[in-house]
Enzyme design. Structure first.
Site, PDB file in Angstrom:
ATOM      1  N   ASP A   1      53.541  60.549  10.498  1.00  0.00           N
ATOM      2  CA  ASP A   1      52.387  59.605  11.321  1.00  0.00           C
ATOM      3  C   ASP A   1      51.180  59.539  10.370  1.00  0.00           C
ATOM      4  OD1 ASP A   1      51.425  58.902  13.990  1.00  0.00           O
ATOM      5  OD2 ASP A   1      50.154  60.305  13.760  1.00  0.00           O
TER       6      ASP A   1
ATOM      7  N   HIS B   1      56.645  52.280  19.208  1.00  0.00           N
ATOM      8  CA  HIS B   1      56.291  52.550  20.356  1.00  0.00           C
ATOM      9  C   HIS B   1      54.631  52.160  20.413  1.00  0.00           C
ATOM     10  CE1 HIS B   1      55.209  55.487  17.570  1.00  0.00           C
ATOM     11  NE2 HIS B   1      54.027  55.791  18.162  1.00  0.00           N
ATOM     12  N   ASP B   2      54.078  51.621  19.372  1.00  0.00           N
ATOM     13  CA  ASP B   2      52.971  51.077  19.186  1.00  0.00           C
ATOM     14  C   ASP B   2      52.696  49.616  19.239  1.00  0.00           C
ATOM     15  OD1 ASP B   2      51.786  53.843  18.717  1.00  0.00           O
ATOM     16  OD2 ASP B   2      52.330  53.660  16.680  1.00  0.00           O
TER      17      ASP B   2
HETATM   18  C1  NOJ Z   1      50.408  56.386  14.948  1.00  0.00           C
HETATM   19  C2  NOJ Z   1      51.356  56.595  16.100  1.00  0.00           C
HETATM   20  O1  NOJ Z   1      52.624  55.878  16.203  1.00  0.00           O
HETATM   21  C3  NOJ Z   1      50.448  56.619  17.248  1.00  0.00           C
HETATM   22  O2  NOJ Z   1      51.119  56.327  18.535  1.00  0.00           O
HETATM   23  C4  NOJ Z   1      49.463  57.453  17.593  1.00  0.00           C
HETATM   24  O3  NOJ Z   1      48.561  57.028  18.576  1.00  0.00           O
HETATM   25  C5  NOJ Z   1      48.656  57.619  15.941  1.00  0.00           C
HETATM   26  N1  NOJ Z   1      49.213  57.621  15.072  1.00  0.00           N
HETATM   27  C6  NOJ Z   1      47.795  58.904  16.230  1.00  0.00           C
HETATM   28  O4  NOJ Z   1      48.645  59.708  16.002  1.00  0.00           O
END
Ligand code: NOJ
Length: 553
Positions: free
Chosen positions: A192, A323-324
């Site tokens: 991450d 998921h983002d």
């Molecule tokens: C990237 C992750 O994919 C996301 O979902 C998260 O909110 C941020 N990093 C913080 O960990």
């Protein structure tokens, strides 16, 4: 060849995948239950979004115990069982390493907060004065702590304090927890926001012209980043047969090679944000919440630069969804009349490139974006931005903000997986933690499996081609007819073997003349999203979102 170069990865967002105990939240047993489905699709690796103990301020991207499974998801034994059952089916498991920050409820931070001389104080960044850095989730990146009268750094929510990797003890903690899971059989890591682990410890302010709390170059690619990754490789990764993919906001094809260049001994590949930012207005005072139309030529140029920039020197990861990110058919395709055609078109473009493809749960059945009321969204990013930009600072009208949420909000991808047209889409017998996308009556796994023309079977074919044909893995990449405003066409060539991918990116019919050295009659169809393929001499008559893979061997 390394196994991850021939692999297709499937991302599971466990919270929304499959609930087996009726609490409305997916769980580990749900993933185990669906392994046969994933095996049928043909994937090789599962990347599990975080499953560790967490207060869930950011759905598990805020970890309070790295060695324990979050009880709502199950137990450590459930996780060991998943690893074993996956391995029994030749599926590998990659976990999510969230170590740029921890939860504020992690013991390290609980200690760190206690006093300035606590042994854990230096596990985090504490300063007397904040600089003007913004949090990715709105507002300042610094939070004041009354007890010790100092500020701590959090690039994400204030419940996600940034770990201080300058401290060798912190790095040792990370190596140890990685080994803990790899010794249990875990086959690798998605890392991450790995490009943020090294900070500019002088914390320089940004130029004020970028707004009150800017986010820019100082947030990523700090001076010791690659030193840390080489240490990680030396201390941990090199001791296992594993795969790694680092999430790297701020990456370019040039600096990507610092992470994944063949001779670097760091990571196998990274996720770039480059191509997924092409429909966002750069440097907007609304952050990511100002969207624009995608320019196809820009997308082609961008992917071309990455394909060629890393060819033979590093390795690409290939993705449109996670998921983002929102659902790709809704973002750049047509999620209504041509949903199936456009979903297959995006899959074809992506999966025929060089690199390791990632499928996000539901992408393989062509799931679409959701349109909810603001109160119905759960995502901390959406909620914080709404409060900051619409309610507090009144920088944008609610309607305009909501349009951006419908287009690119993260909850578009986080609605529960649509398994069937039964109650709650077969996801849970309880009340789902996030509202279902009402499209589940039509778009679901059961109906996809029953329809030989479904998006699912197209993915299955693409995966099979990748497994069987080394041209897809090894060949170089060349854009064909770059200037064409409607068609995305490229060639993959390995010696005299050639694959041509020709895709109509839009819903109007278009004629595509294959010019130059290409002779259509030397090619046969390997895969297409239409039953018939219409040609006239060297011209292909492309139907809406038609995507054809041709080969000359
Ligand atoms: C990237 C992750 O994919 C996301 O979902 C998260 O909110 C941020 N990093 C913080 O960990």
């Amino acid at each position: 060849m390394e196994w991850w170069k021939k692999s297709v990865v499937y991302q599971v967002y466990p919270r929304s995948f499959k609930d087996t105990d009726g609490d409305g939240i997916g769980d580990i047993k749900g993933v185990t239950e669906k392994l046969d489905y994933l095996k049928d699709l043909g994937i090789d690796v599962i990347w599990l979004s975080p499953v560790f103990e967490s207060p869930q301020d950011d759905n598990g991207y805020d970890i309070s115990d790295y060695r324990k499974i979050w009880s709502t998801f199950g137990t450590n034994e459930d996780m060991y069982e998943l690893i074993e059952e996956a391995h029994n089916r030749d599926i590998k498991i990659v976990m999510d390493l969230v170590a740029n920050h921890s939860s504020d409820e992690h013991d390290w931070f609980v200690e760190s907060k206690k006093s300035k001389d606590n042994p854990y104080r230096d596990y985090y960044f504490w300063r007397d004065e904040p600089n003007n850095w913004g949090s990715f989730f709105s507002g300042s990146a610094w939070e004041y702590d009354e007890n010790t009268e100092q500020y701590y750094l959090h690039l994400f929510t204030k419940k996600q304090p940034d770990l201080n990797w300058e401290n060798p003890k912190v790095r040792q903690e990370v190596w140890d927890l990685m080994k803990f899971w790899m010794d249990k059989g875990v086959d690798g890591w998605r890392l991450d926001v790995i490009s943020s682990i090294s900070k500019h410890t002088d914390f320089p302010d940004y130029d004020e012209k970028y707004g009150k709390y800017p986010i820019g170059d100082f947030h990523t690619n700090g001076p010791r980043l690659h030193e840390y990754l080489q240490e990680m490789n030396r201390e941990v990764l090199s001791k296992y047969d594993c795969m790694t993919v680092g999430e790297a906001p701020g990456s370019t094809p040039e600096n990507a090679l610092l992470f994944c260049g063949n001779d670097r001994n760091e990571l196998n590949m990274i996720f770039t944000f480059d191509h997924m930012s092409l429909d966002l207005v750069p440097n907007s005072h609304l952050g990511k919440w100002e969207v624009k139309d995608l320019d196809l030529i820009e997308l082609k140029d961008n992917l071309n630069t990455w394909q060629n920039g890393l060819h033979r020197k590093g390795w690409n990861s290939l993705y449109f969804e996670n998921h983002d990110q929102p659902r790709i058919v809704s973002r750049w395709g047509n999620d209504d009349k041509y949903r199936v055609e456009s979903a297959k078109m995006f899959a074809t473009i992506l999966h025929m490139m060089q690199g390791t493809p990632y499928i996000y749960q539901g992408e393989e059945i062509g799931m679409i974006n959701a349109k909810f009321e603001i109160e119905e969204y759960d995502d901390v990013e959406i909620r914080n931005a709404y409060k900051d930009l619409v309610l507090d600072r009144k920088m944008v009208e609610k309607d305009k903000f909501m349009e951006a949420v419908y287009r690119i909000g993260r909850d578009n991808a986080r609605t529960p997986m649509q398994w069937s047209s039964d109650d709650n889409a077969g996801f849970t017998t309880g009340k789902p933690w996030l509202k279902l996308n009402p499209s589940y009556k039509e778009i679901n796994v059961a109906s996809a499996l029953n329809d030989e023309n479904s998006v699912f079977y197209h993915y299955k074919e693409l995966i099979k081609i990748r497994h069987e044909d080394d041209v897809v893995t090894l060949a170089d990449f060349r854009l064909v007819d770059r200037e064409n405003k409607s068609v995305f066409a490229y060639e993959r060539r390995l010696d005299d073997k050639s694959i041509l991918v020709v895709a109509n990116f839009y819903e109007d019919d278009v004629d595509f003349e294959l010019a130059g050295e290409y002779r259509l009659d030397e090619y046969s169809v390997l895969l297409s999203n239409y039953k018939e393929f219409e040609k006239e001499g060297n011209k292909i008559k492309l139907k809406p979102f038609e995507a054809i893979v041709l080969k000359n061997y």
